[in-house]
Design a protein around this motif. Structure first.
Motif, PDB file in Angstrom:
ATOM      1  N   THR A 182      -3.104  -1.512  -2.126  1.00  0.00           N
ATOM      2  CA  THR A 182      -3.747  -0.307  -2.648  1.00  0.00           C
ATOM      3  C   THR A 182      -5.108  -0.597  -3.261  1.00  0.00           C
ATOM      4  OG1 THR A 182      -1.636   0.804  -2.999  1.00  0.00           O
ATOM      5  CG2 THR A 182      -3.485   1.566  -4.326  1.00  0.00           C
ATOM      6  N   ALA A 238       0.861  -1.178   0.000  1.00  0.00           N
ATOM      7  CA  ALA A 238       0.000   0.000   0.000  1.00  0.00           C
ATOM      8  C   ALA A 238       0.900   1.232   0.000  1.00  0.00           C
ATOM      9  CB  ALA A 238      -0.905  -0.007   1.229  1.00  0.00           C
ATOM     10  N   TYR A 239       0.347   2.339  -0.432  1.00  0.00           N
ATOM     11  CA  TYR A 239       1.107   3.581  -0.497  1.00  0.00           C
ATOM     12  C   TYR A 239       0.299   4.731   0.085  1.00  0.00           C
ATOM     13  CZ  TYR A 239       4.051   1.065  -3.781  1.00  0.00           C
ATOM     14  OH  TYR A 239       4.878   0.140  -4.358  1.00  0.00           O
ATOM     15  N   GLN A 240       1.019   5.672   0.680  1.00  0.00           N
ATOM     16  CA  GLN A 240       0.402   6.915   1.110  1.00  0.00           C
ATOM     17  C   GLN A 240       1.195   8.066   0.497  1.00  0.00           C
ATOM     18  OE1 GLN A 240       0.679   7.086   5.397  1.00  0.00           O
ATOM     19  NE2 GLN A 240       2.650   8.097   5.345  1.00  0.00           N
ATOM     20  N   MET A 257      -4.214   8.570   1.658  1.00  0.00           N
ATOM     21  CA  MET A 257      -4.311   7.374   0.829  1.00  0.00           C
ATOM     22  C   MET A 257      -5.400   7.630  -0.203  1.00  0.00           C
ATOM     23  SD  MET A 257      -3.953   4.301   3.586  1.00  0.00           S
ATOM     24  CE  MET A 257      -2.923   3.194   2.644  1.00  0.00           C
ATOM     25  N   ASP A 275      -5.458   5.760  -6.514  1.00  0.00           N
ATOM     26  CA  ASP A 275      -4.341   5.546  -7.440  1.00  0.00           C
ATOM     27  C   ASP A 275      -3.167   6.415  -6.980  1.00  0.00           C
ATOM     28  OD1 ASP A 275      -2.568   5.217  -9.562  1.00  0.00           O
ATOM     29  OD2 ASP A 275      -4.116   5.391 -11.097  1.00  0.00           O
ATOM     30  N   PRO A 276      -2.434   5.954  -5.961  1.00  0.00           N
ATOM     31  CA  PRO A 276      -1.417   6.804  -5.344  1.00  0.00           C
ATOM     32  C   PRO A 276      -0.247   7.169  -6.258  1.00  0.00           C
ATOM     33  CG  PRO A 276      -1.353   4.591  -4.422  1.00  0.00           C
ATOM     34  CD  PRO A 276      -2.562   4.662  -5.293  1.00  0.00           C
TER      35      PRO A 276
END
Length: 152
Positions: A138, A4-6, A49, A52-53
């Motif tokens: 994500t 996952a990405y932030q 978040m 679509d980071p």
């Protein structure tokens, strides 16, 4: 283990900074899935978040917004007293520093998610796998519907 990405955005602590970022994200049709705002004195950070980071990172940078795309781990935990503590104790014993964290409930008294920005992501993944924790990536985070059973 899911990734996952932030988006982490340093901001001045003044009116309109969040509006600038949210306006760009709204205009470009990004859906914000989670957000934290922290400030200390005259500055702070937005941690966001979105669905679509990687693309949002590019868009914000193009608009002149300094943005860091950070890999984080979204861990599923029990929504009960001590649910988070169990995970945190494992990480503390292994000397994993939690640099940033936030969470939300998926289903009251059953399931929650804690998003962790940690000092050693690979070691954290290993610990989570060994201890049987599940994570969300994500795509899963973009489609989650907490409290979908409530009529609000």
């Amino acid at each position: 283990m899911n990734t996952a990405y932030q988006l982490t955005i340093p901001v001045e602590n003044q009116p309109g900074r969040l509006a600038e970022v949210s306006g760009i994200l709204a205009k470009e049709k990004f859906n914000i899935r989670a957000i934290t705002i922290s400030s200390f004195g005259s500055s702070g950070f937005l941690n966001i978040m979105v669905d679509d980071p990687k693309l949002a990172h590019k868009v914000l940078e193009k608009e002149g917004i300094e943005t860091q795309l950070k890999e984080v781990i979204a861990v599923i935990i029990d929504d009960r007293p001590g649910g988070m503590d169990k995970l945190i104790q494992y990480l503390a014993r292994e000397k994993i520093n939690i640099e940033n964290a936030y969470g939300f409930v998926l289903e009251s008294h059953k399931t929650a998610v804690i998003v962790l920005d940690v000092s050693h992501i690979d070691a954290t993944r290993r610990i989570l796998e060994e201890k049987g924790f599940k994570t969300l990536g994500t795509e899963a985070l973009a489609t989650i519907e907490p409290f979908h059973y409530l009529k609000y």
